[in-house]
Design a protein around this motif. Structure first.
Motif, short mmCIF file in Angstrom:
data_model
loop_
_atom_site.label_atom_id
_atom_site.label_comp_id
_atom_site.label_asym_id
_atom_site.label_seq_id
_atom_site.Cartn_x
_atom_site.Cartn_y
_atom_site.Cartn_z
N ILE A 62 0.84 -1.20 0.00
CA ILE A 62 0.00 0.00 0.00
C ILE A 62 0.88 1.25 0.00
O ILE A 62 0.61 2.22 -0.73
N SER A 63 1.94 1.22 0.80
CA SER A 63 2.85 2.36 0.87
C SER A 63 3.54 2.62 -0.46
O SER A 63 3.67 3.77 -0.90
N LEU A 64 3.99 1.54 -1.12
CA LEU A 64 4.67 1.70 -2.41
C LEU A 64 3.73 2.23 -3.48
O LEU A 64 4.10 3.11 -4.27
N VAL A 65 2.50 1.71 -3.50
CA VAL A 65 1.50 2.22 -4.45
C VAL A 65 1.19 3.68 -4.15
O VAL A 65 1.10 4.52 -5.05
N GLY A 66 1.02 3.98 -2.86
CA GLY A 66 0.76 5.36 -2.45
C GLY A 66 1.88 6.29 -2.85
O GLY A 66 1.63 7.43 -3.28
N TYR A 67 3.14 5.82 -2.74
CA TYR A 67 4.27 6.65 -3.13
C TYR A 67 4.23 6.94 -4.63
O TYR A 67 4.54 8.06 -5.07
N GLY A 68 3.84 5.93 -5.40
CA GLY A 68 3.71 6.13 -6.84
C GLY A 68 2.69 7.23 -7.16
O GLY A 68 2.95 8.12 -7.99
N PHE A 69 1.52 7.18 -6.53
CA PHE A 69 0.50 8.21 -6.73
C PHE A 69 0.99 9.58 -6.23
O PHE A 69 0.72 10.61 -6.85
N LEU A 70 1.72 9.56 -5.11
CA LEU A 70 2.22 10.81 -4.52
C LEU A 70 3.17 11.51 -5.48
O LEU A 70 3.06 12.72 -5.72
N VAL A 71 4.08 10.75 -6.07
CA VAL A 71 5.04 11.33 -7.02
C VAL A 71 4.33 11.76 -8.30
O VAL A 71 4.66 12.81 -8.89
N PHE A 72 3.32 10.98 -8.73
CA PHE A 72 2.58 11.32 -9.94
C PHE A 72 1.83 12.64 -9.77
O PHE A 72 1.80 13.47 -10.70
N PRO A 126 9.21 7.06 7.54
CA PRO A 126 8.42 8.28 7.42
C PRO A 126 7.79 8.45 6.04
O PRO A 126 6.62 8.83 5.93
N VAL A 127 8.56 8.18 4.99
CA VAL A 127 8.03 8.34 3.62
C VAL A 127 6.95 7.30 3.35
O VAL A 127 5.93 7.61 2.72
N ALA A 128 7.17 6.08 3.85
CA ALA A 128 6.15 5.04 3.67
C ALA A 128 4.85 5.42 4.39
O ALA A 128 3.75 5.19 3.87
N ALA A 129 4.97 6.04 5.55
CA ALA A 129 3.78 6.46 6.31
C ALA A 129 3.00 7.53 5.55
O ALA A 129 1.78 7.45 5.40
N ILE A 130 3.70 8.54 5.05
CA ILE A 130 3.05 9.59 4.27
C ILE A 130 2.38 9.01 3.02
O ILE A 130 1.24 9.35 2.68
N SER A 131 3.10 8.11 2.36
CA SER A 131 2.59 7.52 1.11
C SER A 131 1.35 6.68 1.35
O SER A 131 0.38 6.75 0.58
N ALA A 132 1.37 5.87 2.43
CA ALA A 132 0.21 5.02 2.72
C ALA A 132 -1.02 5.86 3.03
O ALA A 132 -2.11 5.60 2.51
N VAL A 133 -0.87 6.86 3.88
CA VAL A 133 -2.01 7.71 4.25
C VAL A 133 -2.50 8.51 3.04
O VAL A 133 -3.70 8.74 2.89
N TYR A 134 -1.56 8.91 2.16
CA TYR A 134 -1.97 9.63 0.94
C TYR A 134 -2.88 8.75 0.09
O TYR A 134 -3.90 9.22 -0.44
N LEU A 135 -2.54 7.46 -0.03
CA LEU A 135 -3.39 6.55 -0.80
C LEU A 135 -4.75 6.38 -0.13
O LEU A 135 -5.79 6.35 -0.81
N LEU A 136 -4.76 6.28 1.19
CA LEU A 136 -6.03 6.15 1.92
C LEU A 136 -6.88 7.40 1.71
O LEU A 136 -8.12 7.32 1.62
N GLN A 137 -6.23 8.54 1.63
CA GLN A 137 -6.96 9.79 1.37
C GLN A 137 -7.58 9.78 -0.03
O GLN A 137 -8.71 10.23 -0.22
#
Length: 552
Positions: A209-219, A250-261
């Motif tokens: 979930i964190s890795l997918v979220g990071y992908g969306f975050l960077v996109f 920390p980055v994984a946490a931000i990324s995961a919550v970003y995806l949940l948002q």
């Protein structure tokens, strides 16, 4: 985005890796190594978002301060700086601001003294505020600053050395071939994907979930590509060891919550959206909460151990040294006000000397080598003793085997004693004693093992008539005096039993079976343990002085 920051903080602070290594009473340098890069990342992101010189100044000052907090992480800061410069050149190359920020960051990264860099950074900041240079001149300044950073920072050599340090395990490849500590440290060993995932995000699903979220975050927010080195180091833990997982938390946490948002964003009603985000976050961190409830960690030392060290504090002076394995270096310094040769921060080639002292077959050799090591360390202004003593990497490099032959023959003049030296021989070293032996059981000229020592510890034994089963395929026939180890049968020289008899005195009972045989059985009645070991290990100061109280 207040909810993103709040829920990310919840997720990150209870992630297994960060929680375990920042508990009260168990703080590690990860408090700095994980926190400081996030400040640098924040100011670099702000520099891009705000396009104001003040943020590039803050980023440069944060980089300048980093070595004071965690000097070993310079390679990570280099990566963050280089990623930032690359990003600016790709997406903002037409702006003067880009080259101004590259100059400030490059100065902060240079391998020169901080008191030189600080005025240069401040001077550069105030000079750029005057806007006296056109873009062409700024580009030249930026290019020169970057090149000077690459040269003085020894960038490529440092990155290569860090990579090799955690991927190639064995002996040194040049000079004297010392045994590398990385292959014996549990947290520096290779780990499976599941362990990495659990420590970063609580579960395999969580890290995905964190890795997918990071992908969306960077996109959606391109500057977050700057966090890629932190994610990369987290993934590198698969090879380098679990200590690296904390960087990605920390980055994984931000990324995961970003995806949940993103998942909850279609819900129009604000309260309902927040409630669902809260529920999803709780579900996400539930494996971490479960871990925290079950995670019980003992104190580093127990009360009785500390009492012993408190007694040592009142003996001698704070100039004295304690020879001990590096695991105990920090507690010894803390409780005794004495010095050590190796500890949790400096377990280097001197591991060889400490191992030699603790596992030597001669107490005289151990005493001589203790004196030589400590006095050499002090007189050399605290340089690596083994490299100094053996002139490692020098044309007149010492033949180590000849050195010890001369030492045992009293052919080496000992330095004058300027302080006392103590040996620390704790019971807790018993479980790692074979590992301690490994560091000196090596020919430093070839990197090959000198011998194959045998050392087996058992506290759960069973008996069937004359056969004693020690577990792990180790059996002893009391009738024949033969020891079965796997498929081999080996005669036992002696059975030695030791334990306290009265008033703290140790009684030793020796039963000789096959006098010339290579193996011994040592029964430790006080500790309800049995050791099966060869004669060399039996003769070591650790066994003789601690368990048998046999002092030369």
């Amino acid at each position: 985005n207040l909810s993103l920051g709040f829920f990310s903080a919840l997720v990150g602070s209870v992630a297994l890796s960060y929680y375990n290594r920042t508990m009260t009473g168990y703080y590690d340098t990860d408090m700095f190594s994980a926190m400081a890069p996030m400040f640098i990342l924040y100011f670099l992101l702000a520099t891009i978002e705000k396009e104001k010189d003040i943020y590039s100044l803050f980023a440069a000052l944060a980089i300048l301060a980093y070595p004071f907090l965690y000097d070993s992480g310079r390679s990570l800061v280099y990566a963050l700086g280089i990623f930032f410069m690359g990003y600016m050149l790709v997406f903002h190359r037409k702006e003067n601001f880009t080259y101004q920020s590259i100059v400030l960051i490059s100065i902060a990264l240079m391998g020169i003294a901080w008191y030189v860099k600080l005025p240069l950074i401040l001077a550069g900041y105030f000079f750029f505020k005057q806007e006296r240079l056109d873009q062409k001149k700024l580009m030249i300044f930026a290019g020169l600053a970057f090149i000077f950073f690459l040269i003085t920072g020894n960038v490529f050599s440092l990155l290569y050395a860090k990579l090799m340090n955690y991927t190639i395990r064995g002996t040194e490849q040049s000079g004297l071939m010392f045994f590398q500590v990385a292959q014996t440290v549990r947290e520096a060993g290779q780990i499976p994907f599941g362990v990495m995932a659990n420590r970063i995000s609580g579960s395999t699903l969580g890290v995905l979930i964190s890795l997918v979220g990071y992908g969306f975050l960077v996109f959606r927010h391109k500057p977050f590509i700057l966090a890629l080195p932190l994610i990369g180091i987290g993934v590198f833990s698969l090879v380098g060891g679990l200590r690296f997982t904390v960087y990605a938390v920390p980055v994984a946490a931000i990324s995961a919550v970003y995806l949940l948002q993103l998942i909850t964003r279609p819900i129009e009603q604000k309260k309902l959206r927040l409630a669902l985000l809260t529920l999803l976050t709780v579900i996400f961190i539930s494996p971490n909460i479960k871990h925290i409830i079950e995670y019980k960690v003992p104190t580093v030392f127990n009360v009785e151990e500390v009492k012993v060290l408190d007694r040592l504090k009142d003996v001698g002076s704070d100039k004295d040294y304690v020879i001990a394995w590096w695991d105990y270096g920090y507690p010894l310094w803390f409780y005794t006000n004495k010095n050590t040769l190796i500890d949790g921060g400096k377990h280097n080639h001197d591991n060889y000397l400490v191992s030699k002292i603790l596992t030597s077959t001669s107490q005289k050799e151990a005493a001589y080598l203790s004196r030589i090591s400590v006095e050499t360390y002090v007189s050399s202004q605290y340089k690596n003793v083994a490299d100094t003593l053996f002139k490692n990497h020098q044309e007149d490099q010492v033949n180590v085997e000849s050195f010890f032959d001369e030492l045992q023959a009293d052919a080496i003049e000992l330095p004058k004693a300027t302080r006392d030296v103590y040996l620390y021989l704790p019971l807790r070293m018993l479980s790692i004693f074979p590992t301690v032996k490994v560091f000196s059981n090596i020919d430093l000229d070839t990197g090959k093992k000198n011998s194959s020592p045998f050392f087996f510890e058992s506290s759960k034994l069973t008996q069937d008539k004359e056969i004693i089963n020690f577990g792990s395929g180790v059996l002893f026939d009391q009738k024949t005096g033969l020891l079965t180890v796997g498929n081999e049968k080996v005669p036992v020289s002696k059975i030695v039993t030791t334990g306290t008899v009265a008033h703290g005195k140790v009684g030793v009972n020796v039963q000789t079976i096959h006098p010339t045989a290579p193996m011994l059985v040592l029964t430790l009645q006080n500790f309800v343990k049995v050791l099966i070991l060869d004669k060399a290990m039996y003769a070591s100061p650790y066994i003789q002085m601690f368990f048998l109280e046999n002092y030369d």
